[in-house]
Enzyme design. Structure first.
Site, PDB file in Angstrom:
ATOM      1  N   ASP A  77      84.289   3.348  46.846  1.00 24.36           N
ATOM      2  CA  ASP A  77      83.846   3.558  48.233  1.00 24.36           C
ATOM      3  C   ASP A  77      83.703   2.203  48.920  1.00 24.36           C
ATOM      4  O   ASP A  77      82.795   1.981  49.733  1.00 24.36           O
ATOM      5  CB  ASP A  77      82.541   4.365  48.300  1.00 24.36           C
ATOM      6  CG  ASP A  77      82.317   4.964  49.698  1.00 24.36           C
ATOM      7  OD1 ASP A  77      83.172   4.758  50.586  1.00 24.36           O
ATOM      8  OD2 ASP A  77      81.288   5.628  49.894  1.00 24.36           O
TER       9      ASP A  77
ATOM     10  N   ARG B 239      90.048  -0.389  56.673  1.00 27.87           N
ATOM     11  CA  ARG B 239      89.681  -0.731  58.068  1.00 27.87           C
ATOM     12  C   ARG B 239      90.850  -0.992  59.013  1.00 27.87           C
ATOM     13  O   ARG B 239      90.630  -1.158  60.208  1.00 27.87           O
ATOM     14  CB  ARG B 239      88.744  -1.953  58.112  1.00 27.87           C
ATOM     15  CG  ARG B 239      87.495  -1.821  57.281  1.00 27.87           C
ATOM     16  CD  ARG B 239      86.617  -0.668  57.729  1.00 27.87           C
ATOM     17  NE  ARG B 239      85.332  -0.660  57.029  1.00 27.87           N
ATOM     18  CZ  ARG B 239      84.628   0.432  56.831  1.00 27.87           C
ATOM     19  NH1 ARG B 239      85.054   1.603  57.261  1.00 27.87           N
ATOM     20  NH2 ARG B 239      83.470   0.384  56.203  1.00 27.87           N
TER      21      ARG B 239
END
Ligand SMILES: [Zn+2]
Lengths: 311, 431
Positions: B306, B65
């Protein structure tokens, strides 16, 4: 928000047991008697506040709920999407907190997202009634459909119900299938292939290969409003083709039982899913559906607040 | 801390096909010896009997992120979570804001990871500029800056012609393409698996065919171009089968799945649980079993998390509008060990899936305990039971369907280059 777990909600037919549905239909019939009196108001919910939170345009359901609350002497507040700040980026959870500050006893919500009422119920310390969520459920409509059938047929168990139309995108069909089958009716659905969700049998419905097959021997014939496009894609080539291949007309209606009743959750596209002569024929109970809506919604409001003591 | 001797553990190293009780000696950040009865005067000795000693885990698919969505995760918090989960290397996907489509961002990520020092980070760069699906990024420049592979993960490359071009270009540089295989014409508007549960919940589904068709397309293009292709997060029985047939034909394809695809099914979505929303979505029991079969027979090479942290803003909302993804770095190990406990796979195969194979596919160091390798090691207590709670997670993201679930198996010591990266029990504390 203590005790929120025990709070009574009506989130969908899927959560209602057979006995609960029967008791709701019973109490709807008592409320209908009240509606036939000259003075149509009872004090059942005096001092209670019902908030109507509508994130999608609706006339009949909203009016019906508002009238039901008023007949029960509740105070009502209505918030519709044009007034709500949700569109301006406020989240549903924020809205729930703001509504909670009004100290309501019941929130009746319609929302474009499936499961939105479940989310609201988790975040608000009062009862929640689902007035339609996405393509998921519309329990008050299913209950009024069942109530109407009960009035005309005297029973639901053992009846053959045919539903024709866009099952995949109809929350009414979804709730009707669950409700009618739970009370022992057989529900057969028909329509073009693009109108069926995957695994329709999981809901308890039988899928007919043609409208004719679905209507054969039916006690109740229900047509759903068809919308030609969904997410910009035409699910049927044309209204003309739909009316010819799947519309309920007098000829097809003759396949049903002679005393079969005709229903439609409205608003009708006359000449598309139902021919005008069918909609207006003596077997059509479409206007009864509207009247019964108020009685059923009174029953729902009374039900979720029964036994809930105000602190 | 120059020398560490881990004594009496179960050494599991697929690169040497080793599954035996023994000792492991670390000197100056490297593994210097593996075997029985190793003596090392002056070394910090740790008794690891009853525990597993494995090469540090390697996660081929995480979302850190940063840059851009630091409120969800930072490179610091994400790599700290990685170390806690037993990982010593992670490959991070490029769907940051802005996306990692140029050498400047790749260098920034590498630099940030080095500062944090918890875990090695290998950036995966975008295939197309801005993940727009049209213009190729500067692959060679990105490789020089530290990228190890290319992917538009999160967004499929819609245009088969662009994908072909990317594969030709990647093949010329002998680099790896990672595909998020999804046919958008079938998946758009969907928010969970299309099937029984989507009908019951009134949610629009994504059919398995959306994945199967896309994997088939990408495999066919790999066959055409000779590009090395890695298929991310395979979730369907059909997808496993397409990869299996491609491997039989000798196509240079590898595949991964994520722990949730072999641990959960679409049933987890019941109650509109946004912590069970991800893309590809959780599938059916039949798919789950096919994924396990793929892990057993070698069709699926890698277990990758993931890891997709989100804040409550993206998850505490209606299911349809909730963000896709769950955190996975701190649950991958116990969920994989569950497969061992169920005798679906052997412990050595588990380590291969979580470490040796992903390192080999990415072409990075790691995945091995052979002497001379960097001392990236994880010590695992396969029996430790714990209940996952959000306040114990190192990741900023608390979006896990396993919160409150009793899990078994945990990293009790993660060593990165011979130094403790995660040592909750103080095993390497001096004195
Ligand atoms: Zn992906």
């Amino acid at each position: 928000m203590e005790g929120a777990e025990e709070m009574k909600h009506i989130l969908g037919m899927t959560h209602l047991a057979k006995e609960e549905i029967e008791s709701l239909l019973d109490s709807a019939s008592s409320f209908k008697e009240i509606l036939l009196r000259p003075i149509k108001k009872v004090p059942t919910l005096r001092g209670r506040t019902v908030v109507h939170l509508f994130f999608e345009p609706s006339t009949r359901t909203k009016l019906s709920f508002e009238l039901a609350a008023k007949r029960l002497s509740a105070d009502t507040v209505s918030i519709s999407s044009s007034m709500s700040s949700l569109v301006k980026g406020e989240t549903l959870v924020d809205t729930a907190r703001n509504v909670e500050a009004m100290k309501p006893d019941v929130v009746v919500m319609r929302h474009g997202h499936s499961g939105a009422c479940h989310l609201l119920a988790r975040h608000i310390g009062c009862s929640v009634i689902n007035a339609g969520d996405g393509i998921n459920e519309h329990p008050s409509q299913a209950l009024l459909d069942m109530f109407t059938v009960l009035e005309h047929k005297g029973r639901i168990e053992g009846l053959k119900i045919a539903i024709v139309g866009d099952i995949a995108h109809s929350r009414v069909a979804h709730s009707d299938i669950i409700g009618f089958t739970r009370l022992g009716a057989t529900v057969t659905v028909a329509g073009p292939g693009t109108f069926f969700p995957c695994c329709i049998e999981e809901l308890g419905a039988l899928r007919a290969t043609s409208v004719e097959e679905a209507l054969e021997g039916a006690d109740v014939v229900m047509a759903l409003r068809i919308q030609r496009e969904r997410q910009g894609r035409a699910l049927v080539p044309s209204f003309r083709e739909y009316a010819a291949a799947y519309g309920i007309n007098m000829e097809r209606l003759r396949l049903a039982k002679p005393d079969a009743i005709v229903m439609h959750p409205g608003p009708i596209n006359r000449g598309v899913e139902m021919s005008p002569d069918v909609a207006d024929c003596g077997r059509s109970v479409i206007l009864d559906q509207v009247t019964n809506g108020v009685a059923v919604r009174m029953a729902l409001l009374a039900h979720v607040l029964a036994g809930a003591d105000k602190e | 801390m120059e020398r560490i001797l881990l004594k009496g553990g179960r050494i599991l190293d697929p690169s040497m096909e080793m599954d035996a009780t023994g000792d492991l000696l670390i000197e100056d950040g490297l593994i210097s010896a593996v075997g029985q009865g190793i003596k090392a005067d002056g070394a910090v000795e740790v008794d690891v009997s009853g525990l597993w000693v494995c090469p540090g885990l390697v996660d081929l698919h995480v979302h850190l992120r940063e840059p851009g969505e630091e409120y969800k995760e930072t490179i610091e918090s994400g790599t700290r979570a990685a170390a806690a989960g037993g990982f010593t290397s992670v490959a991070c996907m490029p769907n940051t804001r802005p996306p990692n489509d140029n050498a400047g961002i790749t260098r920034f990520i590498v630099e940030r990871a080095r500062e944090a020092g918890h875990c090695r980070v290998f950036p995966v760069a975008c295939i197309t500029k801005g993940q727009g699906g049209e213009e190729l990024t500067e692959f060679a420049d990105l490789l020089n800056a530290g990228a190890v592979a290319f992917s538009d993960d999160g967004l499929p490359v819609r245009d088969a012609g662009v994908m072909r071009m990317a594969m030709e270009y990647a093949a010329g540089l002998n680099t790896l393409l990672i595909t998020h295989s999804e046919e958008p014409a079938l998946s758009s508007g969907g928010c969970m698996n299309e099937g029984r549960m989507s009908t019951l919940l009134g949610l629009k589904g994504i059919p398995a065919a959306a994945e199967v068709i896309a994997i088939y397309r990408d495999v066919a293009l790999a066959e055409l171009t000779g590009c090395r292709l890695h298929v991310a997060h395979v979730s369907t029985a059909g997808g496993v089968e397409v990869v299996r047939r491609a491997k039989e034909r000798g196509v240079a394809v590898t595949a991964e799945t994520a722990p949730h695809y072999f641990s959960l099914t679409e049933e987890a979505v019941a109650g509109y649980n946004t912590s069970a929303k991800m893309n590809p979505p959780l599938r059916t029991e039949e798919d789950r079993l096919a994924v396990i079969q793929g892990l057993q027979d070698g069709t699926i090479d890698v277990i990758a998390t993931d890891h997709a942290p989100h804040s409550v803003l993206e998850k505490d909302c209606a299911f349809e509008v909730a963000a896709n993804g769950i955190v996975g770095l701190e649950t991958a190990l116990p969920l994989t060990l569950e497969l061992c406990r169920n005798r679906d796979i052997e412990p050595l195969r588990a380590v291969e899936l979580l470490s040796t194979a992903p390192a080999r596919i990415l072409g990075i160091q790691g995945g091995s305990l052979s002497p001379g390798s960097a001392a990236d090691v994880v010590v695992i207590d396969p029996g430790e039971e714990f209940t996952l709670s959000s306040d114990k997670l190192f990741s900023k993201g608390k979006n896990s369907p396993f919160l409150g679930v009793r899990l078994q198996g945990r990293a009790v010591l993660t060593i990165l280059s011979g130094r403790p990266a995660h040592d909750p029990l103080g095993m390497l504390d001096k004195d």
